[in-house]
Design a protein around this motif. Structure first.
Motif, PDB file in Angstrom:
ATOM      1  N   MET A 145       0.866  -1.165   0.000  1.00  0.00           N
ATOM      2  CA  MET A 145       0.000   0.000   0.000  1.00  0.00           C
ATOM      3  C   MET A 145       0.912   1.226   0.000  1.00  0.00           C
ATOM      4  N   SER A 179      -2.303   5.937  -1.525  1.00  0.00           N
ATOM      5  CA  SER A 179      -3.577   5.382  -1.089  1.00  0.00           C
ATOM      6  C   SER A 179      -4.081   6.086   0.169  1.00  0.00           C
ATOM      7  N   LEU A 180      -3.218   6.862   0.805  1.00  0.00           N
ATOM      8  CA  LEU A 180      -3.624   7.542   2.034  1.00  0.00           C
ATOM      9  C   LEU A 180      -3.943   9.007   1.778  1.00  0.00           C
ATOM     10  N   PRO A 230      -6.523  10.724   0.851  1.00  0.00           N
ATOM     11  CA  PRO A 230      -7.697  11.400   1.414  1.00  0.00           C
ATOM     12  C   PRO A 230      -7.441  11.864   2.840  1.00  0.00           C
ATOM     13  N   PRO A 283      -9.081  13.611  11.025  1.00  0.00           N
ATOM     14  CA  PRO A 283      -9.360  12.251  11.490  1.00  0.00           C
ATOM     15  C   PRO A 283      -8.237  11.657  12.322  1.00  0.00           C
ATOM     16  N   VAL A 337      -8.339  10.019  15.985  1.00  0.00           N
ATOM     17  CA  VAL A 337      -7.858   8.674  16.284  1.00  0.00           C
ATOM     18  C   VAL A 337      -6.899   8.711  17.457  1.00  0.00           C
ATOM     19  N   LEU A 339      -7.154   4.141   7.080  1.00  0.00           N
ATOM     20  CA  LEU A 339      -7.942   2.911   6.964  1.00  0.00           C
ATOM     21  C   LEU A 339      -9.373   3.113   7.454  1.00  0.00           C
ATOM     22  N   ILE A 340      -9.524   3.847   8.542  1.00  0.00           N
ATOM     23  CA  ILE A 340     -10.869   4.138   9.083  1.00  0.00           C
ATOM     24  C   ILE A 340     -11.694   4.831   8.004  1.00  0.00           C
ATOM     25  N   ASP A 341     -11.046   5.748   7.302  1.00  0.00           N
ATOM     26  CA  ASP A 341     -11.723   6.509   6.258  1.00  0.00           C
ATOM     27  C   ASP A 341     -12.053   5.612   5.070  1.00  0.00           C
ATOM     28  N   ARG A 342     -11.071   4.857   4.625  1.00  0.00           N
ATOM     29  CA  ARG A 342     -11.260   3.995   3.462  1.00  0.00           C
ATOM     30  C   ARG A 342     -12.383   2.983   3.693  1.00  0.00           C
TER      31      ARG A 342
END
Lengths: 343, 250
Positions: free
Chosen positions: A2, A6-7, A9, A16, A20, B131-134
């Protein structure tokens, strides 16, 4: 693999991950009740000067129970032989004072290390078969071996007569261990608190989280690549180390060691304490030890011969009714009372 | 170029029953490969062999050309073989943030860290948030897993597998039991999985198989029965007879 793209966003909005992080950090934060608890404990030193001997026993028992809570409440490993580590620590502390040095901290460290090593050596036996029953038997068996070993090695341990000649130097070269147990209690409190802090830090770390996961679902933990056996073994050795330290405290504050430190009732008592206090939140052992000792003290004052009977009764009530229900009992009774009043 | 995952004459017997009968299967890099077959065709056994839950009775498993036939479950996971479970295998008492955080910490070498608080490493936090978002878990991220709607639990199941950053991902009936209202979200998430992860989908649900896969292998009675593109499989009369005829169009 990955990739970073892919991160994307997430990188666009930092919110976010702050959420977290906040969410994860919350778990490790001190709650008001914890401060209150430790303030009361500290106050007991100043306001109950004539009960320092009993309080020292409670602190030692609490530390011992804390160590058992780590493996039962966090690793999900039940044990009927945790007294082996306590007893080994007690003997090592005693032998250190006789043969090496009377300096208490040295004895404490050596006792803890010896018990930790025993935990590391016997822990793998618990991983071979992961059922509760085998673990109870394996831990019980190890404890019996250690007890019989200490009994046979009378040249070293004094056998059934116990180890005599334990002399402990003043703490830090200044504070004499007095008859009233004042230095002893301060020493026990500080050591117990220090180990509590370490244990608290460990269970709120990623390592502690992985242990919760292993207890919750070992199959998934494995498929995530978590080295399940190694993680459990690490905590088991750490728990044994703390139990050894508790044993050392007993030797150093009473200046005596006998086979009684390895007796089965030690392992059983500490399990009982956890049943009273609850597992898996670190305070269960400490609260349980306070409850256990106070009850024991109280029952034996009222009925010297029959205190065990009353202890047994309390244990049955706690187990059968359950702690949660006991806490809710006044409300339940009140509700029932009201309902009956109406009909 | 070596395959992402390859089995060579893989075999498994339970007593006299042959559950996996010399199956040779090649999963290409970046593949969206589906493994289908009627009930009892040995799909789950095959997955258990691939992941090391069950030992094989013969044959070989290669992950990126490396023989992993004798490796343990944990070693395979660490080498980049991820999986989801047909029946959710989640940490019920933990929240999605904690569960995913655990998986990410393990991968990024912070899993055995016993002295650092949870939630203090920025790199790990970024990964978790991504990952939470995806996986569309933002609203439920701080609730205990066992209280989540089933569709969200299924999403978490896949998120946990992806959090370990696998090169090959085995999806074992990811849509099983998901209520109709939550299906679209799940299928959308599956379609958006990163293309560089090679995926083997084990599935019963033909709609999902034909929308997701670019290659399909049919397993019947534990043996490799047919393989081809979705069109080829759909139009293959023998496949229709053994499988589609009896299952799908009943």
């Amino acid at each position: 693999m990955m990739t970073d793209t892919s991160l994307s966003p997430l990188l666009a909005s930092p919110r976010p991950n702050e959420r977290v992080s906040r969410d994860l950090l919350r778990r490790g934060r001190w709650k008001p009740a914890e401060f209150v608890f430790w303030l009361i404990v500290a106050a007991s030193f100043f306001f109950l000067p004539d009960r320092h001997l009993l309080l020292s026993e409670i602190a030692i028992l609490g530390l011992f129970a804390l160590s058992l809570d780590l493996i039962i409440g966090y690793a999900g490993v039940v044990s009927l032989g945790h007294g082996a580590f306590f007893g080994l620590g007690a003997y090592v502390a005693g032998l250190t004072s006789i043969h090496l040095t009377g300096e208490p901290l040295t004895g404490l460290v050596l006792a803890a290390l010896a018990a930790g090593l025993l935990g590391l050596a016997t822990g793998p036996l618990l991983l071979l078969r992961a059922s509760d029953l085998t673990r109870l038997m394996v831990t019980l068996g190890v404890a019996m071996l250690v007890l019989e070993g200490a009994n046979q090695a009378a040249w070293l341990t004094g056998g059934a007569d116990g180890l005599t000649g334990v002399m402990i130097d003043p703490l830090l070269g200044r504070f004499e261990f007095d008859l009233f147990g004042t230095t002893g209690y301060a020493y026990c409190l500080i050591v117990t608190f220090a180990f509590f802090l370490i244990a608290r830090r460990v269970v709120t770390s990623p390592y502690g989280l992985s242990l919760r996961a292993i207890r919750d679902n070992p199959l998934r933990a494995r498929s995530m690549g978590i080295p399940v056996g190694r993680r459990i073994l690490g905590l088991y050795a750490f728990s044994a180390l703390i139990a050894g330290a508790a044993g050392a405290l007993l030797t150093q504050t009473t200046m005596f060691v006998s086979l009684d430190v390895l007796a089965f009732h030690r392992s059983a008592d500490v399990l009982l304490i956890l049943v009273l206090g609850g597992v898996g939140y670190l305070y269960g052992g400490l609260l349980g030890a306070i409850g256990f000792k106070l009850l024991q003290d109280w029952f034996s004052a009222i009925t010297p011969q029959y205190w065990m009977f009353w202890m047994g009764l309390v244990l049955l009530v706690v187990v059968l009714i359950g702690r949660e229900n006991l806490n809710a009992l006044p409300r339940t009774l009140l509700a029932r009372f009201r309902k009956e009043g109406r009909t | 170029m070596t395959a992402a995952l390859q089995t060579i004459a893989l075999e498994k017997r339970f007593g006299g029953l042959v559950a996996t009968d010399k199956v040779s299967l090649t999963l290409a890099h970046g593949a969206r490969h589906a493994l289908i077959g009627p009930n009892g065709a040995g799909k789950t056994t095959f997955v258990n062999l691939l992941t090391g839950v069950l030992p094989t009775n013969g044959g070989q498993i290669l992950l990126d050309g490396v023989d992993i036939t004798r490796k343990s479950q944990i070693q395979r996971a660490r080498m980049g073989l991820g999986r989801t479970f047909q029946i959710n295998q989640l940490f019920g008492a933990m929240t999605p943030v904690e569960s995913i955080g655990l998986a990410v910490s393990e991968r990024m070498g912070g899993g055995g860290d016993f002295w650092r608080g949870i939630g203090t490493r920025a790199d790990i936090m970024n990964e978790i948030a991504g990952l939470i978002d995806r996986f569309r878990l933002t609203e439920v991220m701080d609730q205990p897993t066992h209280l989540l709607p089933y569709g969200k639990q299924r999403l978490l199941e896949i998120a946990l597998a992806l959090a370990s950053n696998p090169r090959v991902l085995l999806l074992d009936e990811p849509a099983a039991g998901v209520p109709e209202a939550e299906r679209a979200e799940l299928l959308q998430t599956l379609a958006e999985l990163p293309r560089d992860v090679s995926i083997l989908l084990i599935e019963h649900d033909m709609d999902l198989v034909f929308s997701f896969a670019d290659r399909i292998t049919v397993l019947v009675n534990g043996a490799h029965f047919a393989e081809g593109s979705p069109q080829q499989i759909m139009s293959d009369p023998s496949v229709q007879q053994v499988y589609l005829g009896s299952e799908e169009h009943a």
